[in-house]
Design a protein around this motif. Structure first.
Motif, PDB file in Angstrom:
ATOM      1  N   MET B 155      13.727  21.704  22.163  1.00  0.00           N
ATOM      2  CA  MET B 155      13.743  22.853  23.069  1.00  0.00           C
ATOM      3  C   MET B 155      12.533  22.849  24.000  1.00  0.00           C
ATOM      4  O   MET B 155      12.080  23.913  24.428  1.00  0.00           O
ATOM      5  CB  MET B 155      13.755  24.145  22.249  1.00  0.00           C
ATOM      6  N   SER B 181      18.325  21.738  23.902  1.00  0.00           N
ATOM      7  CA  SER B 181      18.653  22.870  24.779  1.00  0.00           C
ATOM      8  C   SER B 181      19.000  22.408  26.185  1.00  0.00           C
ATOM      9  O   SER B 181      19.551  23.166  26.970  1.00  0.00           O
ATOM     10  CB  SER B 181      17.458  23.826  24.848  1.00  0.00           C
ATOM     11  N   ARG B 251      17.547  34.024  14.771  1.00  0.00           N
ATOM     12  CA  ARG B 251      16.444  33.168  15.214  1.00  0.00           C
ATOM     13  C   ARG B 251      15.154  33.958  15.200  1.00  0.00           C
ATOM     14  O   ARG B 251      15.124  35.114  15.655  1.00  0.00           O
ATOM     15  CB  ARG B 251      16.732  32.638  16.628  1.00  0.00           C
ATOM     16  N   ASP B 253      11.194  33.722  16.493  1.00  0.00           N
ATOM     17  CA  ASP B 253      10.386  32.992  17.471  1.00  0.00           C
ATOM     18  C   ASP B 253       8.927  33.439  17.444  1.00  0.00           C
ATOM     19  O   ASP B 253       8.150  33.130  18.346  1.00  0.00           O
ATOM     20  CB  ASP B 253      10.986  33.215  18.864  1.00  0.00           C
ATOM     21  N   THR B 279      17.094  30.257  11.766  1.00  0.00           N
ATOM     22  CA  THR B 279      16.488  29.175  12.539  1.00  0.00           C
ATOM     23  C   THR B 279      15.152  29.669  13.095  1.00  0.00           C
ATOM     24  O   THR B 279      15.031  30.830  13.489  1.00  0.00           O
ATOM     25  CB  THR B 279      17.437  28.673  13.650  1.00  0.00           C
ATOM     26  N   THR B 281      11.658  28.887  15.641  1.00  0.00           N
ATOM     27  CA  THR B 281      11.356  28.169  16.890  1.00  0.00           C
ATOM     28  C   THR B 281       9.945  28.484  17.395  1.00  0.00           C
ATOM     29  O   THR B 281       9.686  28.405  18.575  1.00  0.00           O
ATOM     30  CB  THR B 281      12.357  28.580  17.999  1.00  0.00           C
ATOM     31  N   GLY B 301      13.754  24.654  15.794  1.00  0.00           N
ATOM     32  CA  GLY B 301      13.749  24.302  17.208  1.00  0.00           C
ATOM     33  C   GLY B 301      12.316  23.969  17.600  1.00  0.00           C
ATOM     34  O   GLY B 301      11.408  24.746  17.323  1.00  0.00           O
TER      35      GLY B 301
END
Lengths: 441, 441
Positions: B155, B181, B251, B253, B279, B281, B301
């Motif tokens: 990503m 991505s 997700r 982040d 997930t 990231t 990610g």
């Protein structure tokens, strides 16, 4: 290679547009802002680079059959969204720091005003261009300081992706480098190019003397001869014998440079080649350049460390939605992720550099304008302020002064004056705090 | 953007060709070799990436009017050289390691056999492609190890030059990442693409719930909802309420990931969303991925650290003339810069990976073949050796198996088997020596 940058885009941008077209929020007017929360590498200031490239890429951004057919086959978005993408042309406005401008943490580097869909589509492209180009410029401006007036050439193409290499040449030029080895950067952006021969050319020939003679025959005695393929002392002697005392320069690409450079200078002088310059190209960065300051080096060629940002290969810039207009409102509603920190970044901003009586910069002042009109972003309060934000794109049309080779030269000139305005502490190479505080008013 | 890479070239390559055409040495048969003297970052092994891209770029390398007119206007080379460039097509042969192969210091990664002029022209392009792509693959393969079987997505486009981003997606895929991505990487190289929404999508809406509902309406309940725009606990609750217990994933982040991930897993389970994946990231690299191994993370990610080589943004590969044939000879004359070290690198080489009885790699063996014929480079002595060098280009024609999306998939498969063959010590993330010694025979 693709000639459209429409899909130089993260998939989530298109899926967001798809969902927002479906629920009607895609057309909400939005302000997106590019800024950096910090200066990677604990540097004292940053240099904005990439703006001119970005404006051209945005102006040319189109979804062609190649892109649309692939998106359809992959079922990335709906037919409605494909229709919208087929008509895409950026019609919004972009304000921001001039290319070549000095910046600090939280400087509002770029403000994109557009519908959500038009604006969000630019996120990846804008950050790719600005993060890479500025990372190179941030390293380059420090090397220019370290070189203390001696010319620098960018020679790092081989240590960067083949397209990134061209952007790196351009960014280094904006930050004060005088030339590049990369020919495409010359063609595309007007950066002066340089280069004569590698070790391979000497090794191709039966002797160093034959190689030097071939080079001088082709390029004239003002060329630069690479003298360290075998023995430097013999190489210098052969170089002057072949080219004469009007030899332009010798290049050193290995060895213990401070000692070697002094020896070569003495040898050249003893041979009568007093005007022959010495250029060094051996794995330099800002620190080794600074360490060579007492040495009789005439110019530097810098490769790997320059194109990889000298330890900080990306500039940490982000592209954030900072305000939106609700469907029936003329007011901007500031928005921010809860974890983004205490500082509210909502709404349009102006930014000025505060100057003291001597014209030296003393602070970076960022003013939240809320719902005031765009033009206020360009204003200053008095002569103690230099306005930092200019209109770059208006209703989809870019200001041509910032584009192409002319824009690149203008950015180079702007960097020079913007750095000259900084207090001396800005030029320190050691890790530390930004030399100016960013004040949010 | 240019569609020719002819000038993605350092100026000295053309000035050397100019001088060598003039004195007749341009047509001497030469062997150029790509190798790395060390593994940057003190890593245990490297992964070759970029080969398939490079072979296509070489096949397409042409000087068109745009390039020739600029070279003429800038007086870079003579008219004779312009004529030669106008006819340029690479007609030589290239042998080397397969893309996706493991490599070590001094592995002969690529051997280009061509006239001096044809071969020297490829120096910058070959190194740009291989140094960047391999730097990404070298970082990516470690992240794949650290993830211990959990899927990884690339990503990092926003932290790499816009074209480099696509090469990075491809290199990460070759090194074992499962998706990217970047849409153009999907179109151009067949890399699976992924992505659903950013914080901006939530901030665009009047509430998190409205944003989630819009996303689920467009992308279905199997989508991934980003739950950390405001309060994670409320975000997870809202996500499951809107999408149901069949929500695909959430997700994260930001935040203190090991703690947060466990809390979110418990909350999802308590809400009945036992199949909903998590997930993460948030600024990951191989070390933070490894640190998350006890956490109930389902996928990762990775951005900045991946596309910038996790501290080693260029792979240190060089392109050196290692042998030439004199005009009237069938023998290769080995050549080397005096300062290049004690190891003679002259002439053509073969390379094999020595395997023990269990099929594990025990050494990298490089054999100097001198003037023996090309085919010897592909040979092994017995079943305890795996040959590393394959013909990539023969008389200007590339082997199609290494090109395009198919070549990319083949490289991905090859990396997996080549890494599986390494002793366990190869998988250590700490700094250290190469896991295999390179033996020059």
């Amino acid at each position: 290679m693709s000639t459209s940058t429409a899909l130089h885009t993260d998939r989530y941008e298109l899926t967001m547009i798809d969902a927002a077209l479906r629920d009607g929020t895609a057309h909400r007017r939005c302000l997106f802002e590019v800024f950096a929360r910090r200066l990677p590498g604990a540097r004292r200031y940053g240099i904005v680079a990439g703006t001119g490239r970005l404006l051209s890429l945005i102006a040319d951004l189109r979804f062609g059959d190649r892109e649309l057919e692939w998106l359809r086959a992959e079922r990335v978005v709906s037919e409605r969204t494909l229709d919208w993408l087929a008509d895409y042309r950026f019609s919004g406005s972009i304000d921001g720091y001039r290319e070549g401008e000095v910046y600090f943490p939280n400087s509002p580097l770029l403000t994109v005003e557009a519908s959500f869909a038009e604006g969000v589509l630019l996120e990846t492209l804008a950050l790719s261009v600005l993060n890479f180009d500025s990372a190179v410029a941030n390293a380059a401006t420090r090397m220019v300081t370290a070189a203390a007036g001696r010319p620098l050439a960018e020679m790092g193409s081989r240590r960067a992706n083949e397209e990134a290499a061209i952007a790196a040449s351009r960014a280094a030029y904006i930050a004060g480098f005088g030339a590049t080895s990369n020919l495409e950067a010359g063609l595309r952006w007007g950066v002066p190019t340089m280069g004569t021969a590698a070790h391979a050319f000497t090794l191709l020939h039966d002797s160093e003397e034959e190689a030097f003679r071939a080079q001088v025959d082709a390029l004239g005695p003002s060329t630069t001869l690479l003298v360290d393929t075998y023995d430097v002392q013999k190489g210098v002697e052969t170089a002057v014998r072949v080219a004469g005392t009007e030899l332009g320069a010798v290049r050193l690409d290995s060895g213990d440079l401070p000692v070697l450079v002094s020896e070569v200078r003495q040898q050249l002088d003893a041979l009568g080649a007093r005007n022959t310059k010495i250029t060094v190209t051996n794995d330099l960065d800002e620190f080794t350049i600074a360490a060579l300051s007492p040495s009789p080096v005439d110019s530097f060629g810098v490769g790997t460390s320059l194109v990889t940002g000298s330890g900080s290969p990306a500039a940490s810039m982000v592209y954030k939605l900072v305000a939106r207009r609700d469907d029936d409102s003329e007011e901007w509603t500031p928005v921010a992720k809860a974890s983004a920190g205490k500082v509210s970044r909502g709404g349009r901003k102006s930014a000025v550099r505060r100057l003291d009586a001597a014209g030296k910069a003393s602070a970076e002042v960022v003013r939240v304008l809320g719902s005031e009109p765009r033009e206020r972003a360009f204003e200053t309060r008095d002569a103690s302020e230099r306005g930092l934000i200019v209109p770059l794109v208006t209703d989809g049309v870019a200001d041509e002064r910032y584009l192409g080779a002319d824009g690149t030269r203008a950015a180079r000139a702007h960097r020079e004056s913007a750095v000259a305005e900084l207090p001396l502490g800005a030029l320190r190479l050691s890790r530390g705090e930004p030399v100016l505080e960013t004040i949010l008013e």
